[in-house]
Scaffold this active site. Sequence first.
Site, PDB file in Angstrom:
ATOM      1  N   GLU A   1      -7.560   6.492  10.349  1.00  0.00           N
ATOM      2  CA  GLU A   1      -7.865   7.322  11.514  1.00  0.00           C
ATOM      3  C   GLU A   1      -6.864   8.469  11.650  1.00  0.00           C
ATOM      4  O   GLU A   1      -7.230   9.593  11.986  1.00  0.00           O
ATOM      5  CB  GLU A   1      -7.857   6.474  12.793  1.00  0.00           C
ATOM      6  CG  GLU A   1      -9.008   5.490  12.903  1.00  0.00           C
ATOM      7  CD  GLU A   1      -8.790   4.160  12.180  1.00  0.00           C
ATOM      8  OE1 GLU A   1      -9.629   3.259  12.371  1.00  0.00           O
ATOM      9  OE2 GLU A   1      -7.808   4.014  11.418  1.00  0.00           O
TER      10      GLU A   1
ATOM     11  N   GLU B   1       0.833  -1.201   0.000  1.00  0.00           N
ATOM     12  CA  GLU B   1       0.000   0.000   0.000  1.00  0.00           C
ATOM     13  C   GLU B   1       0.870   1.254   0.000  1.00  0.00           C
ATOM     14  O   GLU B   1       0.575   2.231  -0.693  1.00  0.00           O
ATOM     15  CB  GLU B   1      -0.923   0.022   1.221  1.00  0.00           C
ATOM     16  CG  GLU B   1      -1.984  -1.046   1.211  1.00  0.00           C
ATOM     17  CD  GLU B   1      -2.845  -0.981   2.457  1.00  0.00           C
ATOM     18  OE1 GLU B   1      -3.997  -0.518   2.325  1.00  0.00           O
ATOM     19  OE2 GLU B   1      -2.365  -1.371   3.543  1.00  0.00           O
TER      20      GLU B   1
ATOM     21  N   TYR C   1     -13.383  27.418  -0.930  1.00  0.00           N
ATOM     22  CA  TYR C   1     -13.370  25.959  -1.027  1.00  0.00           C
ATOM     23  C   TYR C   1     -12.387  25.455  -2.078  1.00  0.00           C
ATOM     24  O   TYR C   1     -11.912  24.336  -1.985  1.00  0.00           O
ATOM     25  CB  TYR C   1     -14.761  25.368  -1.225  1.00  0.00           C
ATOM     26  CG  TYR C   1     -15.594  25.966  -2.334  1.00  0.00           C
ATOM     27  CD1 TYR C   1     -15.402  25.609  -3.652  1.00  0.00           C
ATOM     28  CD2 TYR C   1     -16.602  26.877  -2.036  1.00  0.00           C
ATOM     29  CE1 TYR C   1     -16.175  26.146  -4.656  1.00  0.00           C
ATOM     30  CE2 TYR C   1     -17.383  27.422  -3.035  1.00  0.00           C
ATOM     31  CZ  TYR C   1     -17.170  27.060  -4.344  1.00  0.00           C
ATOM     32  OH  TYR C   1     -17.938  27.596  -5.342  1.00  0.00           O
TER      33      TYR C   1
ATOM     34  N   LYS D   1     -11.827   4.581   1.244  1.00  0.00           N
ATOM     35  CA  LYS D   1     -10.685   3.774   0.789  1.00  0.00           C
ATOM     36  C   LYS D   1     -11.256   2.606  -0.018  1.00  0.00           C
ATOM     37  O   LYS D   1     -11.380   1.481   0.468  1.00  0.00           O
ATOM     38  CB  LYS D   1      -9.870   3.288   1.990  1.00  0.00           C
ATOM     39  CG  LYS D   1      -8.568   2.616   1.631  1.00  0.00           C
ATOM     40  CD  LYS D   1      -7.752   2.284   2.878  1.00  0.00           C
ATOM     41  CE  LYS D   1      -6.469   1.597   2.509  1.00  0.00           C
ATOM     42  NZ  LYS D   1      -5.658   1.249   3.698  1.00  0.00           N
TER      43      LYS D   1
END
Length: 123
Positions: free
Chosen positions: A74, A22, A54, A99
Amino acid sequence: MVDELSVSGIECWGHHGVFEHEKREGQPFVIDLVLGLDTRPAAASDDLRDTVDYGSLVAQVKAAVERDPVDLIETLIHRITEVCLLDSRVEWARVTVHKPNAPIDATFTDVTLTTTRTREDLS
């Protein structure tokens, strides 16, 4: 009174995850933002300086996702939330990290984590 500004589907490429492949190969992450802010000053002035830009925020969030790898979403979501709360006009931020290519040995559509934080929560 608090209004909500949403930006959904911010596509990023990150190298986050607990597995070496990953970090090495990377994978897509998709970010959704909802910010609580008072838009009345901007509505009265019609001036971008009186609200959250934005476009700039999305660029900052994308950079936060695409910089140094972390193991857990997290940790990544905390990083993104901190970016959203940098502007003092943002009272709270709700961030969702998708994900979709998480390394799970099963058929699935998406993995998401959503968190809502205020500026005080990050202190």
